[in-house]
Design a protein around this motif. Sequence first.
Motif, PDB file in Angstrom:
ATOM      1  N   LEU A  65      32.965  49.392  34.001  1.00 20.07           N
ATOM      2  CA  LEU A  65      34.166  48.860  34.125  1.00 20.07           C
ATOM      3  C   LEU A  65      34.424  47.892  32.994  1.00 20.07           C
ATOM      4  CD1 LEU A  65      34.081  48.083  38.218  1.00 20.07           C
ATOM      5  CD2 LEU A  65      35.365  50.121  36.561  1.00 20.07           C
ATOM      6  N   PRO A  66      35.628  47.937  32.533  1.00 19.29           N
ATOM      7  CA  PRO A  66      35.854  47.012  31.372  1.00 19.29           C
ATOM      8  C   PRO A  66      35.821  45.481  31.669  1.00 19.29           C
ATOM      9  CG  PRO A  66      37.859  47.933  32.202  1.00 19.29           C
ATOM     10  CD  PRO A  66      36.714  48.573  33.022  1.00 19.29           C
ATOM     11  N   ASN A  67      36.075  45.158  32.872  1.00 17.11           N
ATOM     12  CA  ASN A  67      35.500  43.566  33.201  1.00 17.11           C
ATOM     13  C   ASN A  67      34.254  43.490  34.227  1.00 17.11           C
ATOM     14  OD1 ASN A  67      38.074  42.646  32.030  1.00 17.11           O
ATOM     15  ND2 ASN A  67      38.798  44.228  33.423  1.00 17.11           N
ATOM     16  N   GLY A  68      33.485  44.611  34.428  1.00 22.81           N
ATOM     17  CA  GLY A  68      32.268  44.482  34.986  1.00 22.81           C
ATOM     18  C   GLY A  68      32.644  44.554  36.647  1.00 22.81           C
ATOM     19  N   SER A  69      31.620  44.448  37.422  1.00 20.62           N
ATOM     20  CA  SER A  69      31.871  44.854  38.837  1.00 20.62           C
ATOM     21  C   SER A  69      31.787  43.564  39.677  1.00 20.62           C
ATOM     22  CB  SER A  69      30.744  45.911  39.518  1.00 20.62           C
ATOM     23  OG  SER A  69      29.741  45.425  39.316  1.00 20.62           O
ATOM     24  N   GLY A  70      31.224  42.449  38.999  1.00 25.08           N
ATOM     25  CA  GLY A  70      30.901  41.280  39.664  1.00 25.08           C
ATOM     26  C   GLY A  70      29.656  41.394  40.497  1.00 25.08           C
ATOM     27  N   ARG A  71      28.833  42.439  40.644  1.00 25.02           N
ATOM     28  CA  ARG A  71      27.774  42.592  41.233  1.00 25.02           C
ATOM     29  C   ARG A  71      26.439  42.630  40.417  1.00 25.02           C
ATOM     30  NH1 ARG A  71      26.963  47.885  45.008  1.00 25.02           N
ATOM     31  NH2 ARG A  71      26.895  48.798  42.980  1.00 25.02           N
ATOM     32  N   MET A 175      35.313  47.882  42.727  1.00 24.89           N
ATOM     33  CA  MET A 175      36.093  47.709  41.511  1.00 24.89           C
ATOM     34  C   MET A 175      36.319  46.108  41.101  1.00 24.89           C
ATOM     35  SD  MET A 175      39.970  48.555  42.776  1.00 24.89           S
ATOM     36  CE  MET A 175      40.711  47.172  41.882  1.00 24.89           C
ATOM     37  N   GLY A 176      35.479  45.338  41.579  1.00 25.00           N
ATOM     38  CA  GLY A 176      35.332  43.784  41.274  1.00 25.00           C
ATOM     39  C   GLY A 176      35.356  42.727  42.297  1.00 25.00           C
ATOM     40  N   LYS A 177      35.505  41.791  42.012  1.00 26.05           N
ATOM     41  CA  LYS A 177      35.522  40.586  43.162  1.00 26.05           C
ATOM     42  C   LYS A 177      36.878  40.118  43.273  1.00 26.05           C
ATOM     43  CE  LYS A 177      30.929  40.315  44.156  1.00 26.05           C
ATOM     44  NZ  LYS A 177      30.575  40.481  45.332  1.00 26.05           N
ATOM     45  N   VAL A 178      37.308  39.551  44.515  1.00 25.08           N
ATOM     46  CA  VAL A 178      38.418  38.790  44.742  1.00 25.08           C
ATOM     47  C   VAL A 178      38.638  37.412  43.559  1.00 25.08           C
ATOM     48  CG1 VAL A 178      39.704  37.269  46.360  1.00 25.08           C
ATOM     49  CG2 VAL A 178      38.672  39.360  47.237  1.00 25.08           C
ATOM     50  N   SER A 179      37.634  37.009  43.321  1.00 22.93           N
ATOM     51  CA  SER A 179      37.743  35.845  42.230  1.00 22.93           C
ATOM     52  C   SER A 179      38.058  36.288  40.823  1.00 22.93           C
ATOM     53  CB  SER A 179      36.467  34.934  42.210  1.00 22.93           C
ATOM     54  OG  SER A 179      35.217  35.988  41.543  1.00 22.93           O
ATOM     55  N   PHE A 180      38.054  37.589  40.484  1.00 19.76           N
ATOM     56  CA  PHE A 180      38.565  37.870  39.334  1.00 19.76           C
ATOM     57  C   PHE A 180      39.883  37.799  38.947  1.00 19.76           C
ATOM     58  CE2 PHE A 180      35.290  41.626  38.084  1.00 19.76           C
ATOM     59  CZ  PHE A 180      34.473  40.805  38.560  1.00 19.76           C
ATOM     60  N   ASP A 181      40.402  37.459  37.939  1.00 16.11           N
ATOM     61  CA  ASP A 181      41.913  37.512  37.494  1.00 16.11           C
ATOM     62  C   ASP A 181      42.528  38.850  37.931  1.00 16.11           C
ATOM     63  OD1 ASP A 181      41.456  35.122  36.452  1.00 16.11           O
ATOM     64  OD2 ASP A 181      41.638  35.916  34.046  1.00 16.11           O
ATOM     65  N   ASP A 182      43.687  38.661  38.391  1.00 13.76           N
ATOM     66  CA  ASP A 182      44.597  39.822  38.701  1.00 13.76           C
ATOM     67  C   ASP A 182      44.584  40.969  37.803  1.00 13.76           C
ATOM     68  OD1 ASP A 182      45.162  37.941  40.907  1.00 13.76           O
ATOM     69  OD2 ASP A 182      47.360  38.714  40.942  1.00 13.76           O
ATOM     70  N   ALA A 183      44.859  40.412  36.132  1.00 13.10           N
ATOM     71  CA  ALA A 183      44.965  41.326  35.448  1.00 13.10           C
ATOM     72  C   ALA A 183      43.584  42.253  35.068  1.00 13.10           C
ATOM     73  CB  ALA A 183      45.162  40.908  33.927  1.00 13.10           C
ATOM     74  N   LYS A 184      42.459  41.523  35.187  1.00  7.83           N
ATOM     75  CA  LYS A 184      41.148  42.102  35.164  1.00  7.83           C
ATOM     76  C   LYS A 184      40.886  43.408  36.246  1.00  7.83           C
ATOM     77  CE  LYS A 184      39.069  38.642  32.554  1.00  7.83           C
ATOM     78  NZ  LYS A 184      37.827  37.840  32.284  1.00  7.83           N
ATOM     79  N   VAL A 186      43.282  44.893  37.900  1.00  8.76           N
ATOM     80  CA  VAL A 186      44.218  45.966  37.496  1.00  8.76           C
ATOM     81  C   VAL A 186      43.667  46.872  36.571  1.00  8.76           C
ATOM     82  CG1 VAL A 186      46.594  46.480  36.447  1.00  8.76           C
ATOM     83  CG2 VAL A 186      46.195  44.848  38.419  1.00  8.76           C
ATOM     84  N   GLU A 187      43.125  46.414  35.629  1.00  3.64           N
ATOM     85  CA  GLU A 187      42.618  47.179  34.354  1.00  3.64           C
ATOM     86  C   GLU A 187      41.281  47.943  34.734  1.00  3.64           C
ATOM     87  OE1 GLU A 187      40.818  46.608  29.756  1.00  3.64           O
ATOM     88  OE2 GLU A 187      40.901  44.832  31.152  1.00  3.64           O
ATOM     89  N   ASN A 188      40.436  47.447  35.872  1.00  6.56           N
ATOM     90  CA  ASN A 188      39.447  48.199  36.324  1.00  6.56           C
ATOM     91  C   ASN A 188      39.918  49.291  37.249  1.00  6.56           C
ATOM     92  OD1 ASN A 188      37.368  46.288  35.222  1.00  6.56           O
ATOM     93  ND2 ASN A 188      36.868  45.436  37.220  1.00  6.56           N
ATOM     94  N   PHE A 189      41.004  49.050  38.080  1.00  4.05           N
ATOM     95  CA  PHE A 189      41.646  49.956  38.895  1.00  4.05           C
ATOM     96  C   PHE A 189      42.177  51.073  37.901  1.00  4.05           C
ATOM     97  CE2 PHE A 189      45.420  51.984  40.366  1.00  4.05           C
ATOM     98  CZ  PHE A 189      45.092  52.468  41.501  1.00  4.05           C
TER      99      PHE A 189
END
Length: 226
Positions: A65-71, A175-184, A186-189
């Motif tokens: 994922l471009p912004n990682g998974s957060g895990r 696809m990420g964590k709630v703490s991620f920026d919205d744009a990140k 969306v990009e992962n999605f």
Amino acid sequence: MANKGRKYLEAAKLVDAEKTYAINDAIALIKKASYAKFDESVELSMRLNVDPRHADQQIRGAIVLPNGSGRTQKVCVIAQGAQEQEAKDAGADFVGGKELIDDMKKGWLDFDVIVATPNMMGELGKIGKILGPKGLMPNPKTGTVTMDVKKAVEDIKKGKVEYRVDKDGNINVLMGKVSFDDAKLVENFNTLYDVVAKARPAAVKGQYFLNITVSSTMGPGVKVAI
């Protein structure tokens, strides 16, 4: 809904169950509806018009994922020789050969992903009944059977996620964590959507994506406009 708690029911009121939302709005809604005291994961669920009983419709793969998974994932590498040192240098949590496989036979499974070189798959195959049901068996389609263990480990540490259609035609993926920026988020999605869209089997007629939902770990699902 009877067994759901008060906080969940309050969060669910924010979401119109009959409506589909643009992905930007869906992400904003997930965050608004998030009520847990921990940083919830954001999950993507896709229901596809595929029949996984057919080999050509068994959609499976992995992507960074471009912004990682957060895990943070613990990686176990089964290799010998030069690949052992490469795996250690890349940041693998556990590295070894048959001795680690012997530990797994005894019940040790303190890791999230196994990466193995092709020449070690024969030994790993002997404990397929242990690894298979837990989704731990390495697979070339997900890049976990490879001689390039360095890249495999680095990709997993960067936020590589696996996606796989289940017997009912669903794909569920982090696809990420709630703490991620919205744009990140969306990009992962968009990255996950595109890779699954490109995997559309030729045999599929009509609509491919039947529905798409995003949700947080504890929160209600939000339908995404396809």
